[in-house]
Design an enzyme around this catalytic site. Structure first.
Site, PDB file in Angstrom:
ATOM      1  N   ASN A  34      -2.846   2.209  -2.967  1.00 53.22           N
ATOM      2  CA  ASN A  34      -2.897   0.762  -3.232  1.00 53.22           C
ATOM      3  C   ASN A  34      -3.181  -0.025  -1.951  1.00 53.22           C
ATOM      4  O   ASN A  34      -3.176  -1.251  -1.954  1.00 53.22           O
ATOM      5  CB  ASN A  34      -1.597   0.263  -3.897  1.00 53.22           C
ATOM      6  N   ASP A  58      -1.750   1.592  -7.860  1.00 51.08           N
ATOM      7  CA  ASP A  58      -0.362   1.589  -7.427  1.00 51.08           C
ATOM      8  C   ASP A  58       0.393   2.543  -8.347  1.00 51.08           C
ATOM      9  O   ASP A  58       0.458   2.338  -9.559  1.00 51.08           O
ATOM     10  CB  ASP A  58       0.151   0.149  -7.568  1.00 51.08           C
ATOM     11  N   GLY A 102       5.328  12.917 -14.728  1.00 52.30           N
ATOM     12  CA  GLY A 102       4.810  12.856 -16.104  1.00 52.30           C
ATOM     13  C   GLY A 102       3.396  13.397 -16.173  1.00 52.30           C
ATOM     14  O   GLY A 102       3.035  14.158 -17.078  1.00 52.30           O
ATOM     15  N   ALA A 114       6.479  14.523  -1.081  1.00 53.13           N
ATOM     16  CA  ALA A 114       6.746  14.228   0.325  1.00 53.13           C
ATOM     17  C   ALA A 114       8.106  13.560   0.414  1.00 53.13           C
ATOM     18  O   ALA A 114       8.233  12.349   0.266  1.00 53.13           O
ATOM     19  CB  ALA A 114       5.668  13.309   0.884  1.00 53.13           C
ATOM     20  N   TYR A 145      14.574   3.045   1.116  1.00 52.68           N
ATOM     21  CA  TYR A 145      13.748   4.233   1.355  1.00 52.68           C
ATOM     22  C   TYR A 145      14.586   5.503   1.197  1.00 52.68           C
ATOM     23  O   TYR A 145      14.202   6.415   0.465  1.00 52.68           O
ATOM     24  CB  TYR A 145      13.172   4.151   2.762  1.00 52.68           C
ATOM     25  N   ARG A 186       6.592   2.003  14.479  1.00 56.21           N
ATOM     26  CA  ARG A 186       7.252   3.266  14.822  1.00 56.21           C
ATOM     27  C   ARG A 186       7.255   3.463  16.321  1.00 56.21           C
ATOM     28  O   ARG A 186       6.426   2.918  17.047  1.00 56.21           O
ATOM     29  CB  ARG A 186       6.499   4.417  14.181  1.00 56.21           C
TER      30      ARG A 186
HETATM   31  N1  UDP Z   1      12.528   2.666  18.505  1.00 53.24           N
HETATM   32  C1  UDP Z   1      12.567   2.082  19.770  1.00 53.24           C
HETATM   33  N2  UDP Z   1      11.578   1.211  20.091  1.00 53.24           N
HETATM   34  C2  UDP Z   1      10.573   0.873  19.249  1.00 53.24           C
HETATM   35  C3  UDP Z   1      10.541   1.471  17.961  1.00 53.24           C
HETATM   36  C4  UDP Z   1      11.544   2.358  17.625  1.00 53.24           C
HETATM   37  O1  UDP Z   1      13.459   2.356  20.589  1.00 53.24           O
HETATM   38  O2  UDP Z   1       9.721   0.042  19.652  1.00 53.24           O
HETATM   39  C5  UDP Z   1      13.577   3.635  18.158  1.00 53.24           C
HETATM   40  C6  UDP Z   1      14.269   3.379  16.825  1.00 53.24           C
HETATM   41  O3  UDP Z   1      15.365   2.512  16.974  1.00 53.24           O
HETATM   42  C7  UDP Z   1      14.696   4.794  16.436  1.00 53.24           C
HETATM   43  C8  UDP Z   1      13.608   5.683  17.018  1.00 53.24           C
HETATM   44  O4  UDP Z   1      12.963   4.904  18.005  1.00 53.24           O
HETATM   45  O5  UDP Z   1      15.908   5.124  17.043  1.00 53.24           O
HETATM   46  C9  UDP Z   1      12.579   6.153  15.985  1.00 53.24           C
HETATM   47  O6  UDP Z   1      12.128   5.024  15.292  1.00 53.24           O
HETATM   48  P1  UDP Z   1      10.954   5.079  14.216  1.00 53.24           P
HETATM   49  O7  UDP Z   1      10.859   3.712  13.636  1.00 53.24           O
HETATM   50  O8  UDP Z   1       9.724   5.644  14.822  1.00 53.24           O
HETATM   51  O9  UDP Z   1      11.433   6.140  13.140  1.00 53.24           O
HETATM   52  P2  UDP Z   1      12.832   6.510  12.431  1.00 53.24           P
HETATM   53  O10 UDP Z   1      13.072   7.900  12.842  1.00 53.24           O
HETATM   54  O11 UDP Z   1      13.912   5.581  12.903  1.00 53.24           O
HETATM   55  O12 UDP Z   1      12.540   6.349  10.985  1.00 53.24           O
END
Ligand code: UDP
Length: 314
Positions: A34, A58, A102, A114, A145, A186
């Site tokens: 989507n 979606d 389904g 996944a 999530y 991330r």
């Molecule tokens: N994190 C950080 N700085 C950033 C983004 C993420 O220190 O700019 C930290 C976040 O708090 C976590 C880890 O990096 O402890 C991994 O974060 P991500 O969002 O990549 O994935 P998660 O494993 O938390 O789903």
């Protein structure tokens, strides 16, 4: 044998690699996305291939297709994205799983889910094995999530028990590589983009929290091995057990990019897991799989990708 294979979330980071590899194996691929976080550019190598079909759809709504195999990868996976519309995240996990199961039931196709290390929550057991039941907040910002994915797993097992659907469940730990989105929030993409643009590196908390990062090529190999494996449904962890603190990761990325960036410390997000590391004995034993890329090798490839991307955008 040529198969008709559906990849939901096929325009996303991992889904697009699956589509590409399946096309290379001469299968007929239907990609369903989507475009909430997926991106057509990820599919540029295969968009015009005669065996490839792209559908904007979606998966919270049913879809009727004739397929032999399903990879269910549709769902925003970065905390920033999945928390942006939590209700839709739950629907994608749960309604999406029901709709795809389904479809699998009707077409008698094999279906791979996944799932994620997030189902372990903020784990008290370390490293995490598949039989660990997790410590997940039921109402926190990550719950949409975490609980959504947990419920999806539950429905997968119920379809297996009740309807004999051939299901497979993988639990994906932190994965990185080219095609991550620049602004998905991330840690790997944030730090690399910050380093390449000489901006401050934003470590959340004191950076002592740990993660274990798997390069995408390794993950994709594990996914295919799991889909092929007969008489084994999982769940199975797929990830790289080499664990690092977030602060160490920041330092590695500064060094690899030769950046002038400084590290700054921001607030730790609510319910941020303190440690995460997969126990991959089961994957080694059942699939003969373990990651081949170490983190530095993977980071170098990912840095090159973002470097080119940022130059293109200039
Ligand atoms: N994190 C950080 N700085 C950033 C983004 C993420 O220190 O700019 C930290 C976040 O708090 C976590 C880890 O990096 O402890 C991994 O974060 P991500 O969002 O990549 O994935 P998660 O494993 O938390 O789903």
């Amino acid at each position: 044998m040529k198969k008709r294979i559906l990849v939901t979330g096929g325009a996303g980071f991992i889904g697009s690699y699956l589509c590409e590899k399946l096309i290379q194996q001469n299968h007929s691929v239907i990609c369903c996305d989507n475009f909430y976080t997926g991106n057509r550019d990820n599919l540029e190598k295969i968009l015009n291939n005669k065996n490839f079909e792209l559908i904007r759809h979606d998966i919270t709504f049913p879809i009727y297709l004739e397929v032999d195999e399903i990879y269910n990868f549709a769902c925003p996976a970065s905390p920033v994205h999945y928390q942006n519309d939590p209700v839709q995240t739950v629907k994608t996990c749960v309604h999406g799983a029901i709709n795809m199961l389904g479809l699998a039931k009707r077409t008698k196709s094999k279906i791979l889910q996944a799932s994620t290390s997030e189902i372990y929550g903020d784990p008290e057991v370390h490293p995490q094995r598949e039989n660990y039941r997790g410590a997940v907040s039921i109402d926190g910002p990550r719950a949409c999530y975490d609980e959504g994915k947990r419920c999806a797993e539950t429905i997968f097992w119920d379809y297996r028990r009740q309807h004999n659907v051939n299901v497979k469940v993988i639990r994906i730990f932190n994965t990185f590589g080219p095609r991550m989105q620049k602004n998905d929030g991330r840690v790997v993409s944030n730090f690399i983009v910050q380093a390449l643009t000489n901006k401050n590196i934003t470590v959340y908390g004191d950076g002592s929290q740990t993660r274990s990062f798997c390069y995408v090529d390794d993950l994709v190999e594990g996914i295919f091995l799991m889909m092929k494996k007969e008489n084994f449904s999982g769940p199975i962890n797929l990830g790289n057990p080499s664990e690092t603190t977030i602060l160490e990761l920041a330092k590695e990325i500064i060094e690899l990019t030769g950046s002038r960036s400084k590290i700054i410390y921001n607030d730790l997000p609510i319910d941020d897991p303190k440690q995460r590391c997969p126990d991959i004995k089961l994957a080694e034993e059942k699939l003969g799989w373990s990651p081949k890329f170490d983190r530095i090798k993977g980071l170098k490839k990912t840095i090159n990708y973002f470097d080119l991307l940022l130059k293109k955008e200039k």
